[in-house]
Scaffold this active site. Sequence first.
Site, PDB file in Angstrom:
ATOM      1  N   PHE A   1      32.372  29.818 -11.134  1.00 12.50           N
ATOM      2  CA  PHE A   1      32.529  28.620 -12.342  1.00 12.50           C
ATOM      3  C   PHE A   1      33.683  28.775 -13.382  1.00 12.50           C
ATOM      4  CE2 PHE A   1      30.453  25.420 -15.586  1.00 12.50           C
ATOM      5  CZ  PHE A   1      31.212  24.088 -14.995  1.00 12.50           C
TER       6      PHE A   1
ATOM      7  N   ARG B   1      29.084  34.024  -8.793  1.00  6.80           N
ATOM      8  CA  ARG B   1      27.450  33.791  -9.511  1.00  6.80           C
ATOM      9  C   ARG B   1      26.343  33.594  -8.327  1.00  6.80           C
ATOM     10  NH1 ARG B   1      27.523  27.594 -11.902  1.00  6.80           N
ATOM     11  NH2 ARG B   1      28.415  26.487 -10.034  1.00  6.80           N
TER      12      ARG B   1
ATOM     13  N   ASN C   1      21.570  21.698  -9.876  1.00  5.28           N
ATOM     14  CA  ASN C   1      21.852  23.781 -10.154  1.00  5.28           C
ATOM     15  C   ASN C   1      20.570  24.538 -10.961  1.00  5.28           C
ATOM     16  OD1 ASN C   1      23.116  26.234 -10.195  1.00  5.28           O
ATOM     17  ND2 ASN C   1      24.973  25.105 -11.258  1.00  5.28           N
TER      18      ASN C   1
ATOM     19  N   THR D   1      -3.988  -4.839   1.225  1.00  5.87           N
ATOM     20  CA  THR D   1      -3.364  -3.583   0.777  1.00  5.87           C
ATOM     21  C   THR D   1      -4.784  -3.174   2.091  1.00  5.87           C
ATOM     22  OG1 THR D   1      -3.776  -3.163  -0.816  1.00  5.87           O
ATOM     23  CG2 THR D   1      -2.165  -4.065  -1.041  1.00  5.87           C
TER      24      THR D   1
ATOM     25  N   HIS E   1      19.704  27.132 -12.285  1.00  7.27           N
ATOM     26  CA  HIS E   1      20.374  28.650 -12.528  1.00  7.27           C
ATOM     27  C   HIS E   1      19.718  29.972 -12.207  1.00  7.27           C
ATOM     28  CE1 HIS E   1      23.196  25.924 -14.668  1.00  7.27           C
ATOM     29  NE2 HIS E   1      22.034  24.784 -15.400  1.00  7.27           N
TER      30      HIS E   1
ATOM     31  N   GLN F   1      30.160  20.268  -7.986  1.00 15.40           N
ATOM     32  CA  GLN F   1      30.989  19.400  -7.652  1.00 15.40           C
ATOM     33  C   GLN F   1      31.419  19.017  -6.526  1.00 15.40           C
ATOM     34  OE1 GLN F   1      30.096  19.792 -10.692  1.00 15.40           O
ATOM     35  NE2 GLN F   1      29.658  18.637 -12.197  1.00 15.40           N
TER      36      GLN F   1
ATOM     37  N   LYS G   1       0.410  -0.961   0.452  1.00 16.32           N
ATOM     38  CA  LYS G   1       0.086  -0.158  -0.122  1.00 16.32           C
ATOM     39  C   LYS G   1       0.944   1.511  -0.183  1.00 16.32           C
ATOM     40  CE  LYS G   1      -4.532   1.293   0.527  1.00 16.32           C
ATOM     41  NZ  LYS G   1      -5.876   0.463  -0.981  1.00 16.32           N
TER      42      LYS G   1
END
Length: 282
Positions: free
Chosen positions: A158, A175, A244, A56, A246, A218, A11
Amino acid sequence: MIELAENRYGKSRVRLMKVIRHDHGHDLRDWTVQVLLTGDFDTAHTLGDNSKILPTDTMKNTVYSIARSSKATSMEEYAKELADFLLGRNPQVSSASVHVESTMWKRLTVDGKPHPSAFMRGSDELQTTTVERVPGGAFHILSGLENLVVLKTANSAFEGYIKDSLTTLKETNDRLFGTAVSAEWRYTASDLDFDAVRATIRETMLRTFANHDSKSVQQTLYAMAESALEEMTEIDNINITMPNKHCLLVDLSQFGQDNPNQIFVPTDEPHGYIQARVRRTL
């Protein structure tokens, strides 16, 4: 020749809200429960024989009945009780798996004080656990969280990535970094203060995210996983997913305006998808 390779049933999406009443106020649990059983159910598939099938609907009722009698405050302890109850009554079952998701509720603050019995919905973050056991065996417990949405407006860059004929992304050392963290960890024992361990893991990862000088998603993901493992010996590995999300800088030059990293368009799709499992070495 054709044969049934494997099967399980149960269930899902059983909604459970429990109010724990104290003299000083109330605690609230909002859980969504899934029960899955594996066992001797082959003839139900091949012959239509339901003699070994627990309905169930009965599983749904069991979720509520165990919740009523349970003294557990953590999802993990409740899931252990539910799994053991089902195993104890059903010898045809070779393993029981219970998955619980907990919705966030926060106590209201009224006139500067926490209200004893009024709450508001928190974020869309879910706390999760999956508890599995075979009769007479050890509990296997995986716990975690999903959709922990966080964002930082500094200390994120980055740069230095591969650039080819299809690359249009510009390097940046300043950023916005937004993500929705999902994490799952494995406990090294089944008798723990699960709520305390969970809270420490969560706060440790959040502190690392906030303070980390990020060169990439990362790198920050690994730093968060590393800090959780260093802080809590009660877990031996952690799997983290961090899309990520943005935030794109808006070009205001056509309006005769500059944009010194102040105006952005947040967008969810498409997004980067970063995932890693970090474990303790032997």
